[in-house]
Design a protein around this motif. Structure first.
Motif, PDB file in Angstrom:
ATOM      1  N   UNK A  80     -26.268  -1.909 -21.216  1.00 30.19           N
ATOM      2  CA  UNK A  80     -25.454  -3.433 -21.301  1.00 30.19           C
ATOM      3  C   UNK A  80     -24.762  -3.154 -22.680  1.00 30.19           C
ATOM      4  N   UNK A  81     -25.253  -2.515 -23.728  1.00 26.49           N
ATOM      5  CA  UNK A  81     -24.423  -2.330 -24.914  1.00 26.49           C
ATOM      6  C   UNK A  81     -23.335  -1.533 -24.838  1.00 26.49           C
ATOM      7  N   UNK A  82     -23.259  -0.297 -24.093  1.00 26.03           N
ATOM      8  CA  UNK A  82     -22.357   0.371 -23.983  1.00 26.03           C
ATOM      9  C   UNK A  82     -20.981   0.004 -22.979  1.00 26.03           C
ATOM     10  N   UNK A  83     -21.492  -0.699 -21.888  1.00 29.93           N
ATOM     11  CA  UNK A  83     -20.475  -1.576 -20.980  1.00 29.93           C
ATOM     12  C   UNK A  83     -19.856  -2.640 -21.743  1.00 29.93           C
ATOM     13  N   UNK A  84     -20.456  -3.121 -22.626  1.00 32.72           N
ATOM     14  CA  UNK A  84     -19.955  -4.346 -23.382  1.00 32.72           C
ATOM     15  C   UNK A  84     -18.879  -3.473 -24.375  1.00 32.72           C
ATOM     16  N   UNK A 119     -16.475  -1.487 -13.173  1.00 32.20           N
ATOM     17  CA  UNK A 119     -16.567  -0.691 -12.024  1.00 32.20           C
ATOM     18  C   UNK A 119     -17.762  -0.151 -11.635  1.00 32.20           C
ATOM     19  N   UNK A 120     -18.908  -0.859 -12.373  1.00 33.67           N
ATOM     20  CA  UNK A 120     -20.191  -0.489 -12.126  1.00 33.67           C
ATOM     21  C   UNK A 120     -20.780  -1.630 -11.043  1.00 33.67           C
ATOM     22  N   UNK A 121     -21.966  -1.369 -10.559  1.00 33.99           N
ATOM     23  CA  UNK A 121     -22.593  -2.055  -9.505  1.00 33.99           C
ATOM     24  C   UNK A 121     -24.173  -1.987  -9.540  1.00 33.99           C
TER      25      UNK A 121
END
Length: 391
Positions: A330-334, A373-375
């Motif tokens: 979650x941190x890296x995706x943010x 682009x994640x799921x």
């Protein structure tokens, strides 16, 4: 319409390609289906084979009907003979023999050279070319027979050969008037053009249908390594879905996607193979690494970067490590969302823990996954999908 324009194969080809648009209309009404578009393409290809058979073996063999021209020519010849008989009545012989032809009624002995040439020209013109060829073949056959009789081979043709020849029936050619013949060729060309167009459009429909169904659970066909941008442009991949567990992993890997399988059941983790094969010229196998294996523990950031670029997939077999890895993701995706970065090939995080994912964490991941682009795949054990929309 004249039914003689096409043979039976030609009319069947017309019937087949008429069914093709009907299947496409049914497809547009019922939505993506596995067999509608491929079936329409198969029918169009069959129609092409029948249309080519009709064109080659029927339409191109139709002959022009010249009966009117032949009749007019015969009338002119008969009129010329009558005029000659009237002008040369005194030269007409009253004695007729069985071997005499139509021109033998005139007394050729009393004619001068010009009259003889004129009579010969009329007689030669009056005999059709096919009749001359037939006479030539007959005379040649008679000569051959005389030769065979001379050498004692006159009875060379046996009873079996005679029965075979008697059973052979020459098929009469199809004849048409000039305007009908031209119409048959125009319709034949139009039939082939329509079928080629339908085949081209049918191939496009099959490809589009395949891409549309690729992100629909239960309707996707054989997985191929297709860029995720193509799939998501027609049917966007939902950021959060519920799936029945490990069943989807093989299909996702074969189509080129990466995944991180999170579970608290070590037995389920061991059932995941160490690699998946796929149809690709560059990489025929995709490795599946263990986050906590015999070689040691793999760093969370390394796992994220590896799946981001689609190099490998991972399996995590403990609840504590799964929750830790999800928080780091979650941190890296943010951060990636702030830079508007997006993966080239979809990445799937599979949550297969007995403890359901917290709703707040699920909503946060859904927002970040949609932008990058994640799921998130939630297994059916204890997980439910919130019906509230993700914006």
């Amino acid at each position: 319409m004249n039914l003689d324009y096409f043979n039976q194969a030609g009319w069947i080809s017309v019937l087949l390609w008429l069914i093709v648009p009907v299947l496409w209309v049914a497809y547009s009404i019922r939505g993506p289906r596995r067999w509608l578009c491929p079936m329409a393409l198969v029918l169009a290809i069959c129609a092409l084979g029948l249309a080519k058979n009709n064109s080659k073996n029927y339409v191109n063999l139709i002959q022009l009907d010249r009966s009117a021209e032949i009749a007019a020519q015969q009338e002119r010849q008969e009129a010329s003979r009558k005029a000659l008989l009237e002008s040369r009545g005194k030269d007409v012989s009253d004695v007729r023999f069985a071997e005499d032809t139509a021109g033998d009624s005139l007394d050729r002995a009393g004619m001068d050279q010009d009259d003889l040439k004129y009579m010969d020209r009329i007689n030669q013109t009056g005999t059709p070319a096919w009749k001359k060829e037939k006479k030539g073949r007959s005379s040649a056959g008679a000569d051959d027979g005389s030769i065979e009789a001379a050498v004692g081979g006159g009875n060379a043709i046996g009873a079996a050969d005679s029965e075979l020849i008697d059973g052979m029936v020459e098929e009469s050619p199809v004849v048409m008037l000039e305007e009908d013949l031209a119409m048959a060729h125009r319709l034949d060309a139009l039939n082939l053009k329509i079928i080629y167009f339908l085949i081209t459009l049918g191939i496009v429909m099959v490809v589009v249908d395949y891409l549309k169904r690729a992100n629909i659970h239960g309707k996707a066909s054989f997985p191929l390594p297709v860029p995720s941008a193509w799939l998501n442009s027609l049917t966007p991949l939902p950021p959060v879905v519920v799936r029945p567990g490990r069943a989807e992993l093989s299909r996702l890997a074969k189509r080129g996607d990466s995944f991180v399988y999170l579970t608290d059941d070590k037995e389920s983790a061991t059932k995941i193979p160490e690699s998946f094969s796929r149809l690709s010229l560059r990489r025929k196998k995709v490795d599946v690494l263990r986050a906590d294996g015999a070689q040691g523990t793999i760093d969370d950031d390394f796992i994220f970067e590896t799946v981001w670029f689609g190099r490998s997939s991972f399996v995590v077999d403990s609840a504590a490590r799964s929750e830790q890895l999800m928080q780091r993701f979650l941190e890296l995706l943010a951060k990636r969302k702030q830079t508007r970065a997006r993966v080239k090939q979809s990445v799937h995080v599979v949550w297969d823990l007995k403890t359901p994912m917290p709703e707040a964490q699920k909503q946060q991941f859904a927002l970040l996954a949609k932008a990058t682009g994640f799921s998130l795949f939630l297994t059916s054990q204890g997980n439910t999908l919130d019906s509230s929309p993700v914006s």
